[in-house]
Design a protein around this motif. Structure first.
Motif, mmCIF file in Angstrom:
data_model
loop_
_atom_site.group_PDB
_atom_site.id
_atom_site.type_symbol
_atom_site.label_atom_id
_atom_site.label_comp_id
_atom_site.label_asym_id
_atom_site.label_seq_id
_atom_site.Cartn_x
_atom_site.Cartn_y
_atom_site.Cartn_z
ATOM 1 N N GLY A 333 0.781 -1.209 0.024
ATOM 2 C CA GLY A 333 -0.211 -0.038 -0.040
ATOM 3 C C GLY A 333 0.893 1.247 0.105
ATOM 4 O O GLY A 333 0.337 2.399 -0.714
ATOM 5 N N LEU A 334 1.760 1.184 0.848
ATOM 6 C CA LEU A 334 2.966 2.322 0.843
ATOM 7 C C LEU A 334 3.544 2.582 -0.471
ATOM 8 O O LEU A 334 3.826 3.586 -0.966
ATOM 9 N N GLN A 335 3.996 1.450 -1.136
ATOM 10 C CA GLN A 335 4.525 1.831 -2.595
ATOM 11 C C GLN A 335 3.703 2.281 -3.489
ATOM 12 O O GLN A 335 3.974 3.188 -4.168
ATOM 13 N N ILE A 336 2.348 1.813 -3.559
ATOM 14 C CA ILE A 336 1.301 2.511 -4.480
ATOM 15 C C ILE A 336 1.182 3.834 -4.093
ATOM 16 O O ILE A 336 1.212 4.809 -4.866
ATOM 17 N N ASN A 347 5.605 15.152 -9.892
ATOM 18 C CA ASN A 347 5.673 15.286 -11.330
ATOM 19 C C ASN A 347 7.076 14.252 -12.015
ATOM 20 O O ASN A 347 7.679 14.970 -12.957
ATOM 21 N N THR A 348 7.161 13.326 -11.427
ATOM 22 C CA THR A 348 8.434 12.483 -11.833
ATOM 23 C C THR A 348 7.490 11.133 -12.227
ATOM 24 O O THR A 348 7.723 9.910 -11.548
ATOM 25 N N PRO A 349 6.610 11.015 -13.071
ATOM 26 C CA PRO A 349 5.929 9.825 -13.731
ATOM 27 C C PRO A 349 6.682 8.735 -13.994
ATOM 28 O O PRO A 349 6.482 7.615 -13.723
ATOM 29 N N THR A 350 7.826 9.029 -14.952
ATOM 30 C CA THR A 350 8.779 7.691 -15.065
ATOM 31 C C THR A 350 9.301 7.008 -13.837
ATOM 32 O O THR A 350 9.408 5.856 -14.068
ATOM 33 N N GLU A 351 9.694 7.852 -12.794
ATOM 34 C CA GLU A 351 10.055 7.173 -11.673
ATOM 35 C C GLU A 351 9.087 6.313 -10.831
ATOM 36 O O GLU A 351 9.325 5.149 -10.549
ATOM 37 N N ALA A 352 7.856 6.871 -11.012
ATOM 38 C CA ALA A 352 6.836 6.181 -10.523
ATOM 39 C C ALA A 352 6.365 4.855 -11.229
ATOM 40 O O ALA A 352 6.361 3.926 -10.689
ATOM 41 N N GLU A 353 6.525 4.921 -12.466
ATOM 42 C CA GLU A 353 6.123 3.911 -13.432
ATOM 43 C C GLU A 353 7.213 2.626 -13.300
ATOM 44 O O GLU A 353 6.984 1.565 -12.996
ATOM 45 N N ASN A 354 8.336 3.169 -13.170
ATOM 46 C CA ASN A 354 9.407 2.114 -12.878
ATOM 47 C C ASN A 354 9.419 1.409 -11.610
ATOM 48 O O ASN A 354 9.510 0.043 -11.351
ATOM 49 N N LEU A 360 5.633 -5.139 -9.249
ATOM 50 C CA LEU A 360 4.909 -6.383 -9.951
ATOM 51 C C LEU A 360 5.529 -7.418 -9.820
ATOM 52 O O LEU A 360 5.160 -8.849 -10.090
ATOM 53 N N LYS A 361 7.168 -7.420 -9.580
ATOM 54 C CA LYS A 361 7.810 -8.727 -9.766
ATOM 55 C C LYS A 361 7.623 -9.359 -8.104
ATOM 56 O O LYS A 361 8.574 -10.423 -7.848
ATOM 57 N N LEU A 362 7.110 -8.496 -7.337
ATOM 58 C CA LEU A 362 6.981 -9.344 -5.745
ATOM 59 C C LEU A 362 6.010 -10.532 -6.114
ATOM 60 O O LEU A 362 5.378 -10.546 -6.886
#
Length: 592
Positions: A333-336, A347-354, A360-362
């Motif tokens: 929940g904290l990661q999301i 305003n750093t969506p690429t960092e968020a996307e990565n 998702l690998k968890l």
């Protein structure tokens, strides 16, 4: 033969039931002559049935056939011992204007309780049915004095409420609750009709004093619970917090109640006390799950209220938490939340996307994967990577069919198509969602569907709708200033079109988020005056009333608007809350 007898009995029961329904319908509609015929038939077949006898007496009385009612009661009393009929007989004498005979029979009924305290059930109920409330009170009190196992404090409380004797009502309910603590929610509902948000009001003060006295005399946690609830009704969250801490200190099983209080305070925009409560939970929590929940809520609230200059500090707090607890399923929940913060606030969506693609690998369950993909798709939409976002939304729908999150994903597919200007496809998806099992999703789908269907035919190029969708998308991207500017363009070029009401309302909400309340007020008034028949008219009235009541400090204006909603928008979703707020501002202390 047994089968035939059984069929006959069932048929007879059905006939009785049907005739009973017909008789009640005649009586309800004021057709007393027909009701009389029906009840006579029922009574003749079952002369000792108390319900039929009572109904027949009432029908005679409605037709002013008082002698027939009297004869029927006297005849019945010779056959059965039912003290409640003495009350009915007394009331019939009252209708005949024979008060001495009325009181005589009331006393016979009342005295029967000495013989058998259980007679109070019929006697007191009959007194109540005829609004003879003092007699009913005396009856209940007598029965309880004879048999201490009987508890009629609930009934007494209801009668005191009808009489307007609020203090006695409070005491009776609390006396009942002392022996029946499981009824606390029902008692709270009963109390709520007699309280206001004003902590200095007479009724609020009376209840507070009674509860404080109870805490001193008999320090049970149920009184702290009620006192906390009372303070919440008054929006005095700091005092409610004190009571909740007292409850937790004596029964430290869970911090859930305290967290819930923080959420209530936050919803009511009392952010200072909400922050204080979250801090308390963080310092007090013994289990990691509660601790992470509190941290999550605290950072989310700080993000909402802090100046953008403070965002780097919030980012540091997130990173410290990950240093402590790691990137694992327990901190999902904290990661999301952190990814959302990075994309929509820093305003750093690429960092968020990565970050989310790593998440998702968890080793996640299907529903957890769906939660991550839903946020990831939103971040892709933010970056206008629409096709990739639609892939993730579609995966959720396929993997968790018919679930609430699947329906939410379908809604976001429709919203993405709407942002892109593909109104036809968006509308087709929204039509499916109108019957969603989630009322919230169904409502959102219906609102967006109406926006599209009501405005897509205004012109062949759908210019105004496309402008509105673009402004809506800018607001989604947290670009509120740009959204407001684009809405100004729409309002300038399409001022008389129905979508102008939507633009004014959307813009007003954006002004409120920027604390430009006078501009929001102006917009709501434009909807009220310029689009009185718009589907958003009741929204505008209610939003403006709330603005006057909670922000601009103009309660009289708010009261007028709440009243207007009550009398002109009876089917509005705001009707119940408008009535509540109107009564509070008017100073009502009991339900009308």
């Amino acid at each position: 033969m047994r089968f035939l007898i059984l069929c006959f009995l069932l048929l007879s029961t059905c006939v009785f039931s049907q005739e009973d329904i017909i008789a009640k319908e005649y009586f309800k509609n004021g057709d007393f002559e027909k009701a009389l015929l029906s009840y006579k038939k029922l009574h003749s077949r079952s002369p000792l049935n108390i319900s039929y006898t009572t109904a027949l007496v009432e029908t005679h009385q409605q037709l002013k056939q008082y002698q027939q009612a009297q004869d029927l009661l006297l005849e019945t009393l010779q056959k059965i011992n039912y003290p409640g009929f003495y009350v009915e007989l007394g009331y019939n004498y009252q209708l005949l204007e024979q008060p001495e005979n009325a009181v005589k029979n009331y006393n016979i009924a009342f005295s029967s309780i000495d013989e058998n305290p259980n007679y109070v059930f019929s006697v007191a109920r009959s007194f109540q049915n005829h609004s003879l409330l003092d007699w009913a009170i005396r009856s209940y009190e007598k029965a309880m004095s004879i048999n201490e196992n009987l508890n009629f404090n609930m009934q007494l409380a209801q009668i005191y409420g009808e009489q307007g004797n609020v203090e006695k009502m409070f005491v009776s309910y609390i006396d009942f609750l002392e022996k029946n603590p499981t009824y606390i929610d029902e008692i709270k509902r009963a109390f709520s009709d007699f309280l206001t948000e004003d902590g200095t009001s007479e009724n609020n003060s009376k209840l507070r004093k009674i509860l404080l006295t109870k805490i001193q005399e008999n320090p049970e946690l149920i009184w702290n619970d009620l006192l906390s609830w009372l303070f919440i009704q008054q929006k005095d969250f700091n005092k409610a917090f004190m009571q909740e801490k007292a409850i937790y200190n004596r029964a430290p099983e869970s911090l859930d109640r305290i967290i819930q209080l923080a959420e209530i305070a936050r919803t009511d925009e009392d952010t200072d006390i909400a922050l204080t409560i979250y801090d308390y939970v963080i310092k007090t929590a013994q289990d990691t799950e509660t601790l992470l929940q509190a941290h999550y809520s605290l950072l989310e609230l700080k993000t909402e209220i802090e100046n953008p200059k403070a965002y780097n500090g919030i980012k540091s707090e997130y990173l410290k938490l990950f240093e402590t607890f790691g990137y694992q399923t327990q901190t999902l929940g904290l990661q999301i939340a952190y990814a959302h913060f990075l994309a929509f606030y820093l305003n750093t969506p690429t960092e968020a996307e990565n970050l989310l693609k790593q998440t998702l690998k968890l080793n996640l369950a299907q529903n957890q994967i769906a939660d991550v993909k839903l946020e990831l798709a939103d971040i892709l939409v933010l970056q206008e990577k629409f096709n990739e976002a639609l892939i993730y939304y579609s995966q959720i729908q396929q993997q968790l069919k018919n679930s609430t999150i699947s329906q939410e994903a379908r809604y976001r597919v429709a919203r993405t198509s709407y942002f892109k200007g593909d109104f036809k496809w968006a509308e087709s998806q929204l039509n499916i969602l109108k019957s969603s099992t989630s009322q919230l999703i169904a409502n959102d789908a219906l609102d967006l569907k109406l926006l599209i269907s009501d405005n897509k035919y205004e012109d062949s190029t759908q210019t105004a709708l496309k402008l509105y969708a673009k402004a809506d998308f800018l607001a989604f991207q947290n670009k509120n200033t740009e959204s407001i500017t684009l809405l100004n363009t729409l309002l300038k070029d399409h001022a008389t079109e129905p979508i102008a009401a939507n633009a004014l309302y959307k813009q007003a909400k954006l002004y409120e988020s920027k604390k430009e309340y006078n501009l929001a007020e102006n917009n709501y008034n434009k909807i009220i005056n310029g689009f009185p028949d718009s589907l958003l008219a009741d929204d505008a009235y209610f939003a403006l009333a709330e603005l006057y009541n909670n922000v601009l400090g103009q309660p009289e204006k708010a009261k007028q608007l709440y009243e207007y909603i009550i009398f002109n928008f009876a089917d509005s979703i705001y009707f119940v809350e408008a009535r509540k707020q109107y009564r509070s501002l008017r100073g009502d202390t009991i339900s009308q």
